[in-house]
Scaffold this motif. Structure first.
Motif, PDB file in Angstrom:
ATOM      1  N   SER A 103      -4.142  49.410  23.145  1.00 11.45           N
ATOM      2  CA  SER A 103      -2.963  50.014  22.602  1.00 11.45           C
ATOM      3  C   SER A 103      -3.319  50.401  21.434  1.00 11.45           C
ATOM      4  O   SER A 103      -4.984  50.751  21.098  1.00 11.45           O
ATOM      5  N   TYR A 104      -2.606  51.392  20.711  1.00 15.10           N
ATOM      6  CA  TYR A 104      -3.331  52.495  19.655  1.00 15.10           C
ATOM      7  C   TYR A 104      -2.375  52.599  18.817  1.00 15.10           C
ATOM      8  O   TYR A 104      -1.033  53.650  19.223  1.00 15.10           O
ATOM      9  N   ARG A 105      -1.996  52.596  17.639  1.00 12.63           N
ATOM     10  CA  ARG A 105      -0.995  52.375  17.096  1.00 12.63           C
ATOM     11  C   ARG A 105       0.746  52.343  17.525  1.00 12.63           C
ATOM     12  O   ARG A 105       0.987  53.309  17.466  1.00 12.63           O
ATOM     13  N   GLY A 106       0.579  51.247  18.117  1.00 14.12           N
ATOM     14  CA  GLY A 106       1.751  50.436  18.753  1.00 14.12           C
ATOM     15  C   GLY A 106       1.961  51.599  19.775  1.00 14.12           C
ATOM     16  O   GLY A 106       2.875  51.209  20.687  1.00 14.12           O
ATOM     17  N   GLU A 107       0.764  52.746  20.713  1.00 16.02           N
ATOM     18  CA  GLU A 107       1.529  53.562  21.540  1.00 16.02           C
ATOM     19  C   GLU A 107       0.546  51.846  22.621  1.00 16.02           C
ATOM     20  O   GLU A 107      -0.004  51.489  22.241  1.00 16.02           O
ATOM     21  N   THR A 108       1.196  51.682  23.952  1.00 20.33           N
ATOM     22  CA  THR A 108       0.027  51.291  24.448  1.00 20.33           C
ATOM     23  C   THR A 108      -0.053  51.346  25.965  1.00 20.33           C
ATOM     24  O   THR A 108       0.942  52.274  26.455  1.00 20.33           O
ATOM     25  N   SER A 109      -0.979  51.348  26.907  1.00 20.17           N
ATOM     26  CA  SER A 109      -1.034  51.344  28.347  1.00 20.17           C
ATOM     27  C   SER A 109      -1.794  50.203  28.524  1.00 20.17           C
ATOM     28  O   SER A 109      -2.690  49.345  28.548  1.00 20.17           O
ATOM     29  N   ARG A 110      -1.112  50.152  30.034  1.00 15.28           N
ATOM     30  CA  ARG A 110      -1.423  48.825  31.363  1.00 15.28           C
ATOM     31  C   ARG A 110      -2.981  49.004  31.937  1.00 15.28           C
ATOM     32  O   ARG A 110      -2.188  50.750  32.722  1.00 15.28           O
ATOM     33  N   SER A 111      -4.384  49.456  31.726  1.00 14.98           N
ATOM     34  CA  SER A 111      -4.971  50.268  32.167  1.00 14.98           C
ATOM     35  C   SER A 111      -5.809  49.047  32.968  1.00 14.98           C
ATOM     36  O   SER A 111      -6.359  48.498  32.816  1.00 14.98           O
ATOM     37  N   SER A 112      -6.830  49.867  33.715  1.00 14.89           N
ATOM     38  CA  SER A 112      -8.081  48.731  33.956  1.00 14.89           C
ATOM     39  C   SER A 112      -9.352  48.650  33.443  1.00 14.89           C
ATOM     40  O   SER A 112      -9.906  49.853  32.856  1.00 14.89           O
ATOM     41  N   VAL A 113      -9.625  47.871  32.884  1.00 14.01           N
ATOM     42  CA  VAL A 113     -10.721  48.243  31.625  1.00 14.01           C
ATOM     43  C   VAL A 113     -11.823  47.735  32.652  1.00 14.01           C
ATOM     44  O   VAL A 113     -12.012  46.371  32.862  1.00 14.01           O
ATOM     45  N   SER A 114     -12.767  47.917  32.324  1.00 17.31           N
ATOM     46  CA  SER A 114     -14.030  48.000  32.825  1.00 17.31           C
ATOM     47  C   SER A 114     -15.751  47.488  31.767  1.00 17.31           C
ATOM     48  O   SER A 114     -15.746  48.366  31.282  1.00 17.31           O
ATOM     49  N   GLY A 115     -15.995  46.741  32.264  1.00 13.46           N
ATOM     50  CA  GLY A 115     -17.488  46.617  31.396  1.00 13.46           C
ATOM     51  C   GLY A 115     -18.572  47.542  32.315  1.00 13.46           C
ATOM     52  O   GLY A 115     -18.974  46.546  33.843  1.00 13.46           O
ATOM     53  N   VAL A 116     -19.052  48.508  32.237  1.00 10.94           N
ATOM     54  CA  VAL A 116     -20.111  49.099  32.966  1.00 10.94           C
ATOM     55  C   VAL A 116     -21.778  49.327  32.117  1.00 10.94           C
ATOM     56  O   VAL A 116     -21.682  48.747  31.371  1.00 10.94           O
ATOM     57  N   ASN A 199     -22.395  44.503  28.355  1.00  7.76           N
ATOM     58  CA  ASN A 199     -21.974  42.697  27.354  1.00  7.76           C
ATOM     59  C   ASN A 199     -21.403  42.568  26.874  1.00  7.76           C
ATOM     60  O   ASN A 199     -21.472  41.518  26.813  1.00  7.76           O
ATOM     61  N   THR A 200     -20.309  43.770  26.594  1.00  6.65           N
ATOM     62  CA  THR A 200     -19.292  43.350  25.059  1.00  6.65           C
ATOM     63  C   THR A 200     -18.318  42.549  25.823  1.00  6.65           C
ATOM     64  O   THR A 200     -17.596  42.149  25.692  1.00  6.65           O
ATOM     65  N   ALA A 201     -17.863  43.686  27.295  1.00 10.68           N
ATOM     66  CA  ALA A 201     -17.251  42.876  28.020  1.00 10.68           C
ATOM     67  C   ALA A 201     -17.260  41.650  28.002  1.00 10.68           C
ATOM     68  O   ALA A 201     -16.312  40.681  28.499  1.00 10.68           O
ATOM     69  N   ILE A 202     -18.729  41.426  28.983  1.00 10.42           N
ATOM     70  CA  ILE A 202     -18.571  39.384  29.453  1.00 10.42           C
ATOM     71  C   ILE A 202     -18.327  38.465  27.654  1.00 10.42           C
ATOM     72  O   ILE A 202     -17.555  37.398  28.234  1.00 10.42           O
ATOM     73  N   THR A 203     -19.043  39.075  26.132  1.00  9.25           N
ATOM     74  CA  THR A 203     -19.011  38.485  25.687  1.00  9.25           C
ATOM     75  C   THR A 203     -17.321  38.517  24.790  1.00  9.25           C
ATOM     76  O   THR A 203     -16.968  37.365  24.096  1.00  9.25           O
ATOM     77  N   ARG A 204     -16.952  39.804  25.086  1.00  6.46           N
ATOM     78  CA  ARG A 204     -15.421  39.640  23.770  1.00  6.46           C
ATOM     79  C   ARG A 204     -14.307  39.654  24.768  1.00  6.46           C
ATOM     80  O   ARG A 204     -13.138  39.133  24.306  1.00  6.46           O
ATOM     81  N   LEU A 205     -14.463  40.038  25.871  1.00  4.65           N
ATOM     82  CA  LEU A 205     -13.186  40.463  26.886  1.00  4.65           C
ATOM     83  C   LEU A 205     -13.272  39.422  27.693  1.00  4.65           C
ATOM     84  O   LEU A 205     -11.626  39.024  28.168  1.00  4.65           O
ATOM     85  N   VAL A 206     -13.841  38.728  28.644  1.00  3.43           N
ATOM     86  CA  VAL A 206     -13.842  38.023  30.069  1.00  3.43           C
ATOM     87  C   VAL A 206     -14.532  36.818  29.458  1.00  3.43           C
ATOM     88  O   VAL A 206     -13.842  35.674  30.190  1.00  3.43           O
ATOM     89  N   GLY A 207     -15.404  36.955  28.602  1.00  2.00           N
ATOM     90  CA  GLY A 207     -16.185  35.194  28.658  1.00  2.00           C
ATOM     91  C   GLY A 207     -16.510  34.878  30.161  1.00  2.00           C
ATOM     92  O   GLY A 207     -16.796  33.793  29.589  1.00  2.00           O
ATOM     93  N   SER A 208     -17.113  35.734  30.996  1.00  3.54           N
ATOM     94  CA  SER A 208     -17.844  35.100  31.852  1.00  3.54           C
ATOM     95  C   SER A 208     -18.878  36.254  32.226  1.00  3.54           C
ATOM     96  O   SER A 208     -18.057  37.277  31.752  1.00  3.54           O
ATOM     97  N   ASP A 209     -19.585  35.778  33.140  1.00  2.00           N
ATOM     98  CA  ASP A 209     -20.974  36.800  33.784  1.00  2.00           C
ATOM     99  C   ASP A 209     -20.355  37.144  34.795  1.00  2.00           C
ATOM    100  O   ASP A 209     -20.907  37.666  35.986  1.00  2.00           O
ATOM    101  N   SER A 210     -19.461  36.856  35.723  1.00  2.00           N
ATOM    102  CA  SER A 210     -19.233  37.075  37.220  1.00  2.00           C
ATOM    103  C   SER A 210     -18.907  38.662  37.159  1.00  2.00           C
ATOM    104  O   SER A 210     -17.918  38.676  36.588  1.00  2.00           O
ATOM    105  N   LEU A 211     -18.798  39.413  38.302  1.00  2.83           N
ATOM    106  CA  LEU A 211     -19.263  41.117  38.326  1.00  2.83           C
ATOM    107  C   LEU A 211     -18.215  40.708  39.332  1.00  2.83           C
ATOM    108  O   LEU A 211     -17.620  39.685  40.312  1.00  2.83           O
ATOM    109  N   SER A 212     -16.700  41.790  38.768  1.00  7.04           N
ATOM    110  CA  SER A 212     -16.110  41.762  39.687  1.00  7.04           C
ATOM    111  C   SER A 212     -16.486  42.618  41.114  1.00  7.04           C
ATOM    112  O   SER A 212     -15.952  42.668  42.083  1.00  7.04           O
ATOM    113  N   GLY A 213     -17.571  43.227  40.886  1.00  6.17           N
ATOM    114  CA  GLY A 213     -18.070  43.993  42.035  1.00  6.17           C
ATOM    115  C   GLY A 213     -19.381  44.933  41.556  1.00  6.17           C
ATOM    116  O   GLY A 213     -19.480  45.547  39.986  1.00  6.17           O
ATOM    117  N   LEU A 214     -20.304  45.494  42.409  1.00  8.64           N
ATOM    118  CA  LEU A 214     -21.302  46.274  42.447  1.00  8.64           C
ATOM    119  C   LEU A 214     -21.302  47.612  43.452  1.00  8.64           C
ATOM    120  O   LEU A 214     -20.870  47.803  44.018  1.00  8.64           O
TER     121      LEU A 214
END
Ligand code: ATP
Ligand code: MG
Lengths: 394, 254
Positions: A103-116, A199-214
């Motif tokens: 979200s940004y200033r009240g607007e939202t978007s359903r997106s795929s968020v990936s840590g890379v 690393n940000t994704a692991i610590t801040r968003l997902v909370g685990s270090d299981s990869l969704s893919g590589l």
């Protein structure tokens, strides 16, 4: 008799009955138009999907956890690092994450968020249009920075997001780059995405270090199979799988995906073309019907022609040329209509239909074939008339 | 002059090679079935020499047209043998008969049988199209023949824009298109006044003098007078066959 004389005779006869000739042609026009249009849509879908698979990068191998295998382990960053050390592998891009609300200033978007990791940029062919990509130090510092896709930006209501703070699942991230659009295709929209340091994704968003893919980039296209086998062996070993146990991961090469997509779209094209082909057969039957009526109506004419010395072949050729002329004429107009359908498909389907030269040649050949196939019986009937019987016909 | 058959093979040979073009042996044509049967031609024996000018006369319904259709290879007899130029017609296939009709036989139908959608010129061109004559030569010859029958000014008319007599003359021009050696004319002067009729007779005599064999059906005694021989038909049978010694003198014959 010269074939041009047959052609001349046929056109004179068809011109004498314009309304009927045009209505007869209509069946073939619709048939050929439908076939050309449908095949063009199928081809268009094929090129679109193949293009987007190729747009992922080149010489790629994908790996992901199998998920539902009992006792199976997820892929980890260490797995990715071990794969990177295999011979033949030039880069590995691990990924972690999933769909999330941005979200940004009240607007939202359903997106795929990936840590890379920074490797993602080269491996997955992700070009930054504005700003910069995620760097090594971003990853090391677990920086809260993000690179966003154009469609996500549009969802958020502005493309002027560079340097702005967007909100990912309640955590603010600074936008440092905007991706070049790739065009939407397939189940995942590559432009509706947000990339963050892994690393940000692991610590801040997902909370685990299981990869969704590589994604693994292989240096030499000829070594794809070898490398893919080596990855399987390595992962089995790392996951302590005993002989005979099921893999707890998938390994797929880009070639496998291209093959599968190719097969699916070929079947789709054949199916669409086949359904449209039925209307072509109906058009052919229409020609046969009219030719039979015409032969009966012109019995006296046939009698006169035979009486003054026309051979069977002369009569056969005359009527056959008429039916072939009808179907070829219909085929020509049908091809034009097919082209229009292919063009008209773009705003409807989001991709253009593709009329290949071979489809046009085939359509012409098929219309000629229809004219011959459905014209032979009436023409044969005409050629078999007994001259004196035909002369007496009222 | 085109011979009746181009290829001279022994298959289907019949009759003696004695200058006889047409030889009919007990030719019969029966129409209908059971009690409704009519023998339109009932056992006709007839020989026509090459170059002969023969007239067939007889009351209406006596079988003249039926016999002519058989001679012209349009119809097949129910019984009897027909030798055309030394060949048994019964043994010829449809295409060989078509070849004979196209190249060797000129047929003037009692009912004209012109194609209604074609002009007079195109109608005359038609047999030449089937004979493979090229476009330019064909049109030239067709208009020459139309001129010969006095229709030079009617080339672009369609049959329904022509009088009965004019249609008949188009039919005659068409029968001459491929220069046949045998001309079969079923009442070619039937629809003409005596003056145009006389012109047609003069034309036929000229074609005869050129060496053509002519068989003519007529009701008119003075037309028949121009033939060398008159055959009378009644109820499908020949009742009289007279050579006319005072027929128009044939040039070159002593
Ligand atoms: N297709 C047919 N079916 C049945 N009967 C026929 C057929 N054609 C001719 N006939 C009969 O055969 C007989 C001879 O007919 P044809 O046409 O040969 O006569 P014609 O001598 O030419 O007469 P006209 O001088 O009137 O032309 C007539 O009685 C006619 O009714
Ligand atoms: Mg008659």
């Amino acid at each position: 008799m010269n074939i041009w004389e047959s052609v001349r005779m046929a056109f004179t006869a068809l011109a004498a009955n314009k309304g009927r000739s045009l209505l007869t042609i209509l069946g073939v026009v619709i048939g050929v138009g439908a076939v050309i249009g449908m095949v063009a849509v199928g081809q268009g879908a094929r090129e679109e999907v193949l293009g987007s698979v190729q747009g992922l990068g080149s010489n790629l191998i994908f790996a992901a956890s199998a998920g539902d295998v009992p006792g199976g382990q997820p892929l980890s960053l260490e797995d990715a690092e071990a794969i990177a050390d295999l011979p033949g592998v030039s880069r590995v891009a691990p990924e972690i994450g999933g769909p999330l609300t941005v979200s940004y200033r009240g607007e939202t978007s359903r997106s795929s968020v990936s840590g890379v990791t920074p490797e993602y940029e080269q491996v997955r062919n992700a070009t930054v249009a504005l700003g910069r990509f995620i760097s090594r130090s971003d990853v090391d510092r677990s920086a809260r920075v993000a690179v966003i896709g154009l469609e996500t930006a549009d969802d958020l209501g502005t493309r002027e997001l560079l340097g702005k703070k967007i909100d990912l699942g309640g955590v603010p991230f600074t936008v440092i780059g905007v991706l070049e659009p790739k065009g939407a295709a397939g189940p995942v929209n590559p432009d509706q995405t947000v990339l963050v340091p892994i690393n940000t994704a692991i610590t801040r968003l997902v909370g685990s270090d299981s990869l969704s893919g590589l994604s693994v980039e292989v240096g030499d296209a000829d070594r794809m199979d070898d490398v893919s086998k080596a990855i399987t062996r390595l992962l089995r070993q790392r996951h302590d799988l005993i002989e005979g146990a099921q893999d707890d991961f998938f390994v797929t090469t880009q070639v496998d995906i291209l093959d599968a997509v190719g097969t699916i779209t070929t079947v789709l094209t054949a199916l669409l073309g086949g359904i449209a082909g039925i209307s072509l057969v109906v058009g052919g039957i229409g020609i046969m019907n009219i030719m039979l009526v015409s032969v009966t109506e012109r019995t006296r004419e046939i009698g006169i022609r035979k009486a003054i010395g026309a051979r069977r072949w002369d009569i056969l050729a005359q009527f056959l040329v008429e039916s072939v002329a009808l179907s070829l004429f219909g085929g020509g107009i049908g091809i034009a209509i097919g082209f229009l359908m292919a063009i008209g498909a773009e705003p409807l389907l989001g991709f253009p239909g593709v009329v290949t030269p071979s489809a046009v040649v085939l359509a012409f050949a098929v219309s000629a074939g229809i004219g011959i196939f459905f014209g032979v019986y009436p023409a044969w009937k005409a050629s078999r008339q007994d001259p004196i019987e035909a002369l007496r016909y009222e | 002059m085109t011979p009746v058959f181009r290829r001279r093979d022994k298959a289907g040979a019949c009759g003696a090679d004695d200058g006889t073009v047409i030889r009919l042996e007990q030719i019969t044509k029966v129409f209908g079935e059971g009690t409704a049967q009519i023998a339109a031609v009932a056992g006709v024996d007839l020989e026509v020499r090459r170059g002969e000018f023969l007239a067939i006369m007889g009351p209406s319904g006596s079988g003249k047209s039926t016999l002519m259709n058989i001679i012209g290879c349009l119809d097949r007899p129910t019984a009897g043998r027909y030798c055309l130029d030394g060949r048994d017609v019964a043994k010829l296939d449809d295409d060989a008969l078509a070849d004979a009709r196209r190249l060797a036989i000129g047929f003037v139908f009692q009912t004209f049988n012109l194609l209604p959608r074609l002009t007079a010129l195109q109608n005359v061109e038609l047999p030449m199209i089937y004979a493979g004559v090229g476009g330019r030569a064909r049109r030239k010859r067709a208009s020459d023949f139309l001129g010969m029958v006095g229709l030079a000014g009617r080339v672009t008319h369609r049959p329904n824009q022509l009088s009965g007599g004019e249609r008949q003359r188009v039919a005659i021009a068409r029968s001459l298109a491929n220069e046949p050696s045998l001309l079969l004319a079923d009442e070619p002067t039937g629809n003409l006044d005596s003056k145009s009729g006389a012109e047609i007779v003069t034309l036929l005599e000229r074609l005869h003098t050129d060496g053509r064999t002519i068989v003519l059906i007529t009701h008119e005694q003075d037309v028949a007078q121009h033939a060398e021989r008159i055959v009378h038909l009644r109820d499908g049978r020949i009742v009289d066959d007279t050579a006319r010694l005072d027929a128009a003198p044939e040039e070159g014959t002593p």
